[in-house]
Enzyme design. Structure first.
Site, PDB file in Angstrom:
ATOM      1  N   ARG A 219       0.844  -0.962   0.033  1.00 33.24           N
ATOM      2  CA  ARG A 219       0.025  -0.145   0.012  1.00 33.24           C
ATOM      3  C   ARG A 219       0.699   1.440  -0.044  1.00 33.24           C
ATOM      4  O   ARG A 219       1.877   1.066   0.636  1.00 33.24           O
ATOM      5  CB  ARG A 219      -1.063   0.132   1.212  1.00 33.24           C
ATOM      6  CG  ARG A 219      -2.138  -1.047   1.374  1.00 33.24           C
ATOM      7  CD  ARG A 219      -3.318  -0.453   0.244  1.00 33.24           C
ATOM      8  NE  ARG A 219      -4.266  -1.459  -0.001  1.00 33.24           N
ATOM      9  CZ  ARG A 219      -4.394  -2.435  -0.832  1.00 33.24           C
ATOM     10  NH1 ARG A 219      -3.558  -2.734  -1.539  1.00 33.24           N
ATOM     11  NH2 ARG A 219      -5.740  -3.209  -0.904  1.00 33.24           N
ATOM     12  N   GLU A 248      -2.787   8.136  -3.595  1.00 32.63           N
ATOM     13  CA  GLU A 248      -3.567   7.349  -4.608  1.00 32.63           C
ATOM     14  C   GLU A 248      -5.157   7.721  -4.646  1.00 32.63           C
ATOM     15  O   GLU A 248      -5.550   7.999  -3.638  1.00 32.63           O
ATOM     16  CB  GLU A 248      -3.531   6.013  -4.540  1.00 32.63           C
ATOM     17  CG  GLU A 248      -3.498   4.973  -5.819  1.00 32.63           C
ATOM     18  CD  GLU A 248      -3.113   3.545  -5.089  1.00 32.63           C
ATOM     19  OE1 GLU A 248      -4.043   2.823  -5.285  1.00 32.63           O
ATOM     20  OE2 GLU A 248      -2.180   3.173  -4.835  1.00 32.63           O
ATOM     21  N   HIS A 265      -1.399   0.688  -9.547  1.00 34.67           N
ATOM     22  CA  HIS A 265      -1.940  -0.141  -8.724  1.00 34.67           C
ATOM     23  C   HIS A 265      -2.566  -1.500  -9.610  1.00 34.67           C
ATOM     24  O   HIS A 265      -4.032  -1.639  -9.510  1.00 34.67           O
ATOM     25  CB  HIS A 265      -3.151   0.403  -7.783  1.00 34.67           C
ATOM     26  CG  HIS A 265      -3.402  -0.267  -6.677  1.00 34.67           C
ATOM     27  ND1 HIS A 265      -4.006   0.375  -5.483  1.00 34.67           N
ATOM     28  CD2 HIS A 265      -3.395  -1.591  -6.411  1.00 34.67           C
ATOM     29  CE1 HIS A 265      -4.307  -0.800  -4.520  1.00 34.67           C
ATOM     30  NE2 HIS A 265      -3.870  -1.722  -5.209  1.00 34.67           N
TER      31      HIS A 265
HETATM   32  N1  NAI Z   1      -0.831  -3.791  -5.528  1.00 42.09           N
HETATM   33  C1  NAI Z   1      -1.821  -4.756  -5.661  1.00 42.09           C
HETATM   34  O1  NAI Z   1      -2.344  -4.889  -6.841  1.00 42.09           O
HETATM   35  C2  NAI Z   1      -2.061  -5.847  -4.421  1.00 42.09           C
HETATM   36  C3  NAI Z   1      -1.753  -5.234  -3.151  1.00 42.09           C
HETATM   37  N2  NAI Z   1      -1.793  -6.056  -2.009  1.00 42.09           N
HETATM   38  C4  NAI Z   1      -1.485  -5.670  -0.850  1.00 42.09           C
HETATM   39  O2  NAI Z   1      -0.432  -6.544  -0.311  1.00 42.09           O
HETATM   40  C5  NAI Z   1      -0.532  -6.730   1.077  1.00 42.09           C
HETATM   41  C6  NAI Z   1       0.172  -8.230   1.743  1.00 42.09           C
HETATM   42  O3  NAI Z   1      -0.818  -9.108   0.814  1.00 42.09           O
HETATM   43  P1  NAI Z   1      -0.621 -10.566   1.313  1.00 42.09           P
HETATM   44  O4  NAI Z   1       0.603 -11.064   1.401  1.00 42.09           O
HETATM   45  O5  NAI Z   1      -1.778 -11.670   0.581  1.00 42.09           O
HETATM   46  O6  NAI Z   1      -1.245 -10.584   2.847  1.00 42.09           O
HETATM   47  P2  NAI Z   1      -1.145 -11.429   4.328  1.00 42.09           P
HETATM   48  O7  NAI Z   1      -1.943 -10.961   5.061  1.00 42.09           O
HETATM   49  O8  NAI Z   1      -1.085 -13.003   3.426  1.00 42.09           O
HETATM   50  O9  NAI Z   1       0.310 -11.273   4.585  1.00 42.09           O
HETATM   51  C7  NAI Z   1       0.830 -10.093   5.196  1.00 42.09           C
HETATM   52  C8  NAI Z   1       1.925 -10.196   6.095  1.00 42.09           C
HETATM   53  O10 NAI Z   1       2.570  -9.179   6.563  1.00 42.09           O
HETATM   54  C9  NAI Z   1       3.233  -9.533   7.845  1.00 42.09           C
HETATM   55  N3  NAI Z   1       3.162  -8.019   8.628  1.00 42.09           N
HETATM   56  C10 NAI Z   1       2.121  -7.413   9.074  1.00 42.09           C
HETATM   57  N4  NAI Z   1       2.940  -6.341   9.639  1.00 42.09           N
HETATM   58  C11 NAI Z   1       4.217  -6.437   9.573  1.00 42.09           C
HETATM   59  C12 NAI Z   1       5.436  -5.770   9.826  1.00 42.09           C
HETATM   60  N5  NAI Z   1       5.347  -4.432  10.657  1.00 42.09           N
HETATM   61  N6  NAI Z   1       6.620  -6.139   9.466  1.00 42.09           N
HETATM   62  C13 NAI Z   1       6.689  -7.232   8.706  1.00 42.09           C
HETATM   63  N7  NAI Z   1       5.625  -8.038   8.349  1.00 42.09           N
HETATM   64  C14 NAI Z   1       4.274  -7.604   8.819  1.00 42.09           C
HETATM   65  C15 NAI Z   1       1.801 -10.218   8.438  1.00 42.09           C
HETATM   66  O11 NAI Z   1       2.604 -10.864   9.345  1.00 42.09           O
HETATM   67  C16 NAI Z   1       1.648 -11.256   7.307  1.00 42.09           C
HETATM   68  O12 NAI Z   1       2.269 -12.385   7.127  1.00 42.09           O
HETATM   69  C17 NAI Z   1      -1.947  -6.719   1.219  1.00 42.09           C
HETATM   70  O13 NAI Z   1      -2.470  -6.326   2.599  1.00 42.09           O
HETATM   71  C18 NAI Z   1      -2.430  -5.447   0.283  1.00 42.09           C
HETATM   72  O14 NAI Z   1      -2.637  -4.426   0.811  1.00 42.09           O
HETATM   73  C19 NAI Z   1      -2.542  -7.252  -2.151  1.00 42.09           C
HETATM   74  C20 NAI Z   1      -3.241  -7.657  -3.614  1.00 42.09           C
HETATM   75  C21 NAI Z   1      -2.877  -6.614  -4.501  1.00 42.09           C
HETATM   76  O1  LIG Z   2      -6.486  -7.042  -3.513  1.00 44.59           O
HETATM   77  C1  LIG Z   2      -5.815  -5.868  -3.004  1.00 44.59           C
HETATM   78  O2  LIG Z   2      -5.503  -5.691  -1.817  1.00 44.59           O
HETATM   79  C2  LIG Z   2      -5.250  -5.000  -3.991  1.00 44.59           C
HETATM   80  O3  LIG Z   2      -4.666  -3.998  -3.886  1.00 44.59           O
HETATM   81  C3  LIG Z   2      -6.257  -4.830  -5.245  1.00 44.59           C
HETATM   82  O4  LIG Z   2      -5.482  -5.128  -6.336  1.00 44.59           O
HETATM   83  C4  LIG Z   2      -6.957  -3.671  -5.407  1.00 44.59           C
HETATM   84  O5  LIG Z   2      -7.662  -3.539  -6.239  1.00 44.59           O
HETATM   85  P1  LIG Z   2      -8.915  -2.711  -6.569  1.00 44.59           P
HETATM   86  O6  LIG Z   2      -9.946  -3.083  -5.623  1.00 44.59           O
HETATM   87  O7  LIG Z   2      -8.391  -1.093  -6.140  1.00 44.59           O
HETATM   88  O8  LIG Z   2      -9.541  -2.651  -7.883  1.00 44.59           O
END
Ligand code: NAI
Ligand SMILES: O=C(O)C(=O)[C@H](O)COP(=O)(O)O
Length: 372
Positions: A219, A248, A265
């Protein structure tokens, strides 16, 4: 009749939420995620909201509403939802954990290999150290790909047990990595004992060697934009890749021009990732209503994805054998160019509407299959 307000960016919404599948009268009202407001809820009195990351779900949205009983976010991140408030209101909430883990990991690999193609031939004589901060679904998936390429993983996740990938302190990741990739949720002071808001600030940036590639697909606010700008002004040779931005959907020109790769994004924007997101919230929706009253929804979860996904000829193992195919499969620089072309010089920024339009009209990529 069940009334559902849904973000129009939810993939294959009507393939899942229709009366034939649900065997129940429903009224699906589609709108832009940013238009799902208290006024829209007042007008439509929905039973359920199907959202994505641009719809804040909190007291401001729901305080005057009594009709909503289910909120499904077809996303991984949940920082747009006040889960404590939603739970207090007795509203069932579900996100789509893990839905785009391969999509984002593959985006990161594409960025690394686009900027540093010599990393394809990394070996013990010429090791590559990939620092991964956050080892959940995405971070651990990226680690699998990195290890499969013979790279060394330095991982830091204080909430996970130590492992072959969770093997370093934050300082070690910051100071010893060739690449640092952020995969943490956005958490604020008061919501986590180790908040990630501005986790990468001036102090952290000062520890990162000049030649280290920094990638943020988590994020935007995990990285302090002001501190990053100051650092890039001081050290313009630094390579930084951003798919997410602190303010954003606005992206300031002065930041955009200093980034090695910048995209709107879309790291998770593959057909598989978005479809999985819809499937997961569909499954939870069915379970939720099925539990509450079998007469409402009598169907069991149905895996509709298989019918909705065209064949996928792309395999990771094939890609590994032919690195030049990576750009044919996904040209990340093309997405970078689209964002830069959206720059409004008079506004010295990519404006919000332009950023949102790039995402709405994005040609969804395909995920390559990790295993055969
Ligand atoms: N750019 C994009 O299109 C996308 C972005 N995202 C973002 O990626 C993030 C991570 O996704 P996932 O890995 O699936 O989530 P997840 O919840 O499976 O893993 C997040 C990890 O971060 C760790 N964490 C939390 N606070 C921390 C800290 N202070 N220092 C180090 N580690 C810490 C947690 O323990 C957890 O293991 C989501 O929360 C979302 O914001 C997710 C999907 C798409
Ligand atoms: O799944 C997440 O977390 C993401 O960051 C998605 O890529 C967000 O996509 P939108 O919901 O903004 O279309």
């Amino acid at each position: 009749m069940l009334t559902i307000i849904a973000d129009s960016n939810i993939a294959h919404l009507h393939d899942y939420f229709n009366e034939e599948i649900l065997k129940h009268p429903i009224n699906v009202i589609e709108m832009a995620g940013r238009d799902i407001t208290p006024e829209a809820l007042e007008q439509h009195q929905p039973d359920a909201l199907l959202i994505r990351s641009v719809t804040p779900v909190d007291a401001k949205l729901l305080d005057k509403n009594q009709s909503v009983k289910f909120v499904g976010s077809a996303t991984i991140g949940t920082d747009h939802v006040n889960e404590g408030y939603v739970s207090l209101r007795g509203i069932r909430f579900a996100n789509a954990a893990g839905c785009s883990k391969h999509s984002v990991a593959q985006y990161v690999l594409s960025a690394i290999l686009q900027l540093r193609p010599d990393y394809w031939s990394a070996n013990e004589d010429k090791p590559v150290k990939v620092g991964i901060i956050g080892l959940g679904n995405i971070g651990s998936t990226l680690a699998r790909y990195a290890l499969d390429l013979g790279w060394e993983v330095l991982g830091y996740d204080p909430f996970q047990s130590a492992s072959i990938i969770n093997n370093a302190s934050l300082d070690q990741v910051l100071t010893e990595s060739d690449v640092i990739s952020l995969h943490v949720p956005l958490t604020m002071l008061g919501h986590s004992e180790l908040p990630t808001y501005h986790m990468i600030d001036a102090a952290a940036l000062a520890k990162i060697p000049q030649q280290t590639l920094l990638i943020n697909t988590a994020r935007g606010p995990v990285v302090s934009e002001a501190d990053l700008l100051a650092e890039l002004d001081k050290s313009p040779q630094r390579q930084v890749v951003l798919d997410v931005f602190e303010h954003e959907p606005q992206v300031p020109a002065q930041l955009l021009k200093k980034l090695a790769i910048a995209t709107p994004h879309i790291a998770g924007y593959t057909l598989e990732g978005k479809l999985r997101g819809t499937q997961i919230i569909f499954d939870t929706f069915v379970r939720s209503y099925g539990e509450k009253g079998a007469d409402i929804l009598t169907i069991k979860e149905q895996d509709l994805m298989a019918d909705l996904l065209p064949d996928n000829p792309y395999h990771w193992q094939d890609l590994k054998q032919a690195p030049e195919k990576l750009v044919e499969f996904y040209d990340i620089k093309a997405d970078d160019s689209l964002l830069r072309e959206a720059l409004d010089e008079s506004a010295s920024a990519v404006e919000g509407q332009a950023f949102d339009a790039l995402r709405k009209n994005y040609a969804l990529r395909r995920e390559w299959l990790f295993e055969r």
